[in-house]
Scaffold this motif. Structure first.
Motif, PDB file in Angstrom:
ATOM      1  N   GLY A 182      -1.213  19.966   9.381  1.00 37.00           N
ATOM      2  CA  GLY A 182      -1.792  18.791   8.719  1.00 37.00           C
ATOM      3  C   GLY A 182      -1.117  18.497   7.394  1.00 37.00           C
ATOM      4  N   LEU A 183      -0.834  19.534   6.620  1.00 37.16           N
ATOM      5  CA  LEU A 183      -0.150  19.336   5.342  1.00 37.16           C
ATOM      6  C   LEU A 183       1.264  18.806   5.539  1.00 37.16           C
ATOM      7  CD1 LEU A 183      -1.344  22.494   3.390  1.00 37.16           C
ATOM      8  CD2 LEU A 183      -1.952  20.118   2.924  1.00 37.16           C
ATOM      9  N   ILE A 184       1.965  19.327   6.530  1.00 42.39           N
ATOM     10  CA  ILE A 184       3.319  18.840   6.825  1.00 42.39           C
ATOM     11  C   ILE A 184       3.268  17.369   7.236  1.00 42.39           C
ATOM     12  CG2 ILE A 184       5.261  19.052   8.428  1.00 42.39           C
ATOM     13  CD1 ILE A 184       4.762  22.119   8.317  1.00 42.39           C
ATOM     14  N   ALA A 185       2.316  17.017   8.094  1.00 40.48           N
ATOM     15  CA  ALA A 185       2.173  15.616   8.518  1.00 40.48           C
ATOM     16  C   ALA A 185       1.861  14.720   7.326  1.00 40.48           C
ATOM     17  CB  ALA A 185       1.083  15.500   9.573  1.00 40.48           C
ATOM     18  N   TRP A 186       0.985  15.190   6.439  1.00 38.34           N
ATOM     19  CA  TRP A 186       0.624  14.419   5.250  1.00 38.34           C
ATOM     20  C   TRP A 186       1.860  14.191   4.373  1.00 38.34           C
ATOM     21  CZ3 TRP A 186      -2.764  16.676   0.777  1.00 38.34           C
ATOM     22  CH2 TRP A 186      -3.021  15.691  -0.178  1.00 38.34           C
ATOM     23  N   ILE A 187       2.676  15.193   4.192  1.00 37.72           N
ATOM     24  CA  ILE A 187       3.889  15.077   3.386  1.00 37.72           C
ATOM     25  C   ILE A 187       4.850  14.068   4.005  1.00 37.72           C
ATOM     26  CG2 ILE A 187       5.970  16.306   2.659  1.00 37.72           C
ATOM     27  CD1 ILE A 187       4.122  18.767   2.244  1.00 37.72           C
ATOM     28  N   VAL A 188       5.025  14.121   5.321  1.00 34.93           N
ATOM     29  CA  VAL A 188       5.938  13.193   5.998  1.00 34.93           C
ATOM     30  C   VAL A 188       5.444  11.753   5.845  1.00 34.93           C
ATOM     31  CG1 VAL A 188       6.797  12.494   8.278  1.00 34.93           C
ATOM     32  CG2 VAL A 188       6.829  14.900   7.614  1.00 34.93           C
ATOM     33  N   VAL A 189       4.155  11.527   6.065  1.00 31.30           N
ATOM     34  CA  VAL A 189       3.592  10.183   5.950  1.00 31.30           C
ATOM     35  C   VAL A 189       3.670   9.692   4.500  1.00 31.30           C
ATOM     36  CG1 VAL A 189       1.443   8.855   6.115  1.00 31.30           C
ATOM     37  CG2 VAL A 189       2.104  10.392   7.958  1.00 31.30           C
ATOM     38  N   ASP A 190       3.352  10.558   3.545  1.00 30.66           N
ATOM     39  CA  ASP A 190       3.396  10.166   2.140  1.00 30.66           C
ATOM     40  C   ASP A 190       4.828   9.865   1.706  1.00 30.66           C
ATOM     41  OD1 ASP A 190       2.040   9.751  -0.411  1.00 30.66           O
ATOM     42  OD2 ASP A 190       3.188  11.508  -1.070  1.00 30.66           O
ATOM     43  N   HIS A 191       5.791  10.627   2.194  1.00 30.07           N
ATOM     44  CA  HIS A 191       7.192  10.367   1.861  1.00 30.07           C
ATOM     45  C   HIS A 191       7.609   8.983   2.353  1.00 30.07           C
ATOM     46  CE1 HIS A 191      11.581  10.477   2.589  1.00 30.07           C
ATOM     47  NE2 HIS A 191      11.575  11.020   1.396  1.00 30.07           N
ATOM     48  N   ALA A 192       7.224   8.642   3.573  1.00 30.91           N
ATOM     49  CA  ALA A 192       7.549   7.324   4.117  1.00 30.91           C
ATOM     50  C   ALA A 192       6.887   6.228   3.287  1.00 30.91           C
ATOM     51  CB  ALA A 192       7.114   7.239   5.574  1.00 30.91           C
ATOM     52  N   ARG A 193       5.640   6.450   2.892  1.00 29.42           N
ATOM     53  CA  ARG A 193       4.923   5.457   2.079  1.00 29.42           C
ATOM     54  C   ARG A 193       5.566   5.288   0.712  1.00 29.42           C
ATOM     55  NH1 ARG A 193       0.769   7.314  -0.597  1.00 29.42           N
ATOM     56  NH2 ARG A 193       0.038   5.821  -2.091  1.00 29.42           N
ATOM     57  N   GLN A 194       5.909   6.393   0.069  1.00 32.93           N
ATOM     58  CA  GLN A 194       6.536   6.319  -1.245  1.00 32.93           C
ATOM     59  C   GLN A 194       7.915   5.677  -1.172  1.00 32.93           C
ATOM     60  OE1 GLN A 194       5.083   6.978  -4.119  1.00 32.93           O
ATOM     61  NE2 GLN A 194       3.204   7.633  -3.110  1.00 32.93           N
ATOM     62  N   THR A 195       8.666   5.953  -0.108  1.00 37.55           N
ATOM     63  CA  THR A 195       9.982   5.344   0.078  1.00 37.55           C
ATOM     64  C   THR A 195       9.848   3.833   0.240  1.00 37.55           C
ATOM     65  OG1 THR A 195      10.810   7.359   1.092  1.00 37.55           O
ATOM     66  CG2 THR A 195      12.066   5.371   1.493  1.00 37.55           C
ATOM     67  N   ALA A 196       8.836   3.387   0.986  1.00 38.57           N
ATOM     68  CA  ALA A 196       8.604   1.954   1.175  1.00 38.57           C
ATOM     69  C   ALA A 196       8.219   1.289  -0.148  1.00 38.57           C
ATOM     70  CB  ALA A 196       7.518   1.724   2.220  1.00 38.57           C
ATOM     71  N   ILE A 197       7.381   1.950  -0.931  1.00 38.64           N
ATOM     72  CA  ILE A 197       6.986   1.403  -2.231  1.00 38.64           C
ATOM     73  C   ILE A 197       8.196   1.306  -3.148  1.00 38.64           C
ATOM     74  CG2 ILE A 197       5.653   1.893  -4.322  1.00 38.64           C
ATOM     75  CD1 ILE A 197       3.488   3.092  -2.470  1.00 38.64           C
ATOM     76  N   LEU A 198       9.019   2.332  -3.172  1.00 41.45           N
ATOM     77  CA  LEU A 198      10.215   2.328  -4.010  1.00 41.45           C
ATOM     78  C   LEU A 198      11.191   1.235  -3.576  1.00 41.45           C
ATOM     79  CD1 LEU A 198      11.690   3.660  -6.345  1.00 41.45           C
ATOM     80  CD2 LEU A 198      12.657   5.275  -4.712  1.00 41.45           C
ATOM     81  N   ALA A 199      11.359   1.048  -2.265  1.00 43.04           N
ATOM     82  CA  ALA A 199      12.236  -0.010  -1.769  1.00 43.04           C
ATOM     83  C   ALA A 199      11.709  -1.383  -2.176  1.00 43.04           C
ATOM     84  CB  ALA A 199      12.365   0.086  -0.257  1.00 43.04           C
ATOM     85  N   ASP A 200      10.391  -1.555  -2.131  1.00 44.27           N
ATOM     86  CA  ASP A 200       9.788  -2.826  -2.536  1.00 44.27           C
ATOM     87  C   ASP A 200      10.024  -3.089  -4.027  1.00 44.27           C
ATOM     88  OD1 ASP A 200       8.088  -5.187  -2.229  1.00 44.27           O
ATOM     89  OD2 ASP A 200       6.603  -4.034  -3.383  1.00 44.27           O
ATOM     90  N   LEU A 201       9.843  -2.074  -4.841  1.00 42.39           N
ATOM     91  CA  LEU A 201      10.079  -2.235  -6.274  1.00 42.39           C
ATOM     92  C   LEU A 201      11.546  -2.548  -6.568  1.00 42.39           C
ATOM     93  CD1 LEU A 201       7.870   0.646  -7.701  1.00 42.39           C
ATOM     94  CD2 LEU A 201       7.468  -1.806  -7.924  1.00 42.39           C
ATOM     95  N   THR A 202      12.438  -1.870  -5.869  1.00 39.19           N
ATOM     96  CA  THR A 202      13.867  -2.120  -6.052  1.00 39.19           C
ATOM     97  C   THR A 202      14.214  -3.545  -5.634  1.00 39.19           C
ATOM     98  OG1 THR A 202      14.333   0.204  -5.668  1.00 39.19           O
ATOM     99  CG2 THR A 202      16.169  -1.307  -5.451  1.00 39.19           C
ATOM    100  N   ALA A 203      13.635  -4.018  -4.549  1.00 36.19           N
ATOM    101  CA  ALA A 203      13.891  -5.379  -4.079  1.00 36.19           C
ATOM    102  C   ALA A 203      13.397  -6.417  -5.081  1.00 36.19           C
ATOM    103  CB  ALA A 203      13.230  -5.604  -2.724  1.00 36.19           C
ATOM    104  N   ARG A 204      12.355  -6.079  -5.826  1.00 34.79           N
ATOM    105  CA  ARG A 204      11.829  -7.006  -6.841  1.00 34.79           C
ATOM    106  C   ARG A 204      12.570  -6.894  -8.166  1.00 34.79           C
ATOM    107  NH1 ARG A 204       5.717  -6.387  -7.547  1.00 34.79           N
ATOM    108  NH2 ARG A 204       5.862  -4.353  -6.581  1.00 34.79           N
ATOM    109  N   GLY A 205      13.530  -5.979  -8.242  1.00 39.63           N
ATOM    110  CA  GLY A 205      14.342  -5.869  -9.447  1.00 39.63           C
ATOM    111  C   GLY A 205      13.842  -4.871 -10.473  1.00 39.63           C
TER     112      GLY A 205
END
Length: 65
Positions: A29-52
């Motif tokens: 469960g912890l490994i799954a949580w880390i994988v899902v959170d990493h994907a979420r954080q990567t998406a948030i970072l990509a969105d912020l980068t796209a907005r400048g």
């Protein structure tokens, strides 16, 4: 005979197997949580980068002169 033969594990075999099972489930469960959170954080970072939005540490230093 070695292995997971429950009859040879003694009277506490159920507790031991349940404890191992719960430990494996918790770690999975912890490994799954880390994988899902990493994907979420990567998406948030990509969105912020796209907005400048940039990192402060990536800012260009000002001229010293």
């Amino acid at each position: 005979m070695a292995g997971l033969d429950v009859m040879m594990q003694g009277p506490h075999a159920g507790f031991i197997l349940a404890a191992y099972g719960l430990s494996v489930a918790t770690i999975a469960g912890l490994i799954a949580w880390i994988v899902v959170d990493h994907a979420r954080q990567t998406a948030i970072l990509a969105d912020l980068t796209a907005r400048g939005v940039t990192r402060r540490s990536a800012a260009q230093p000002k001229d010293a002169a």
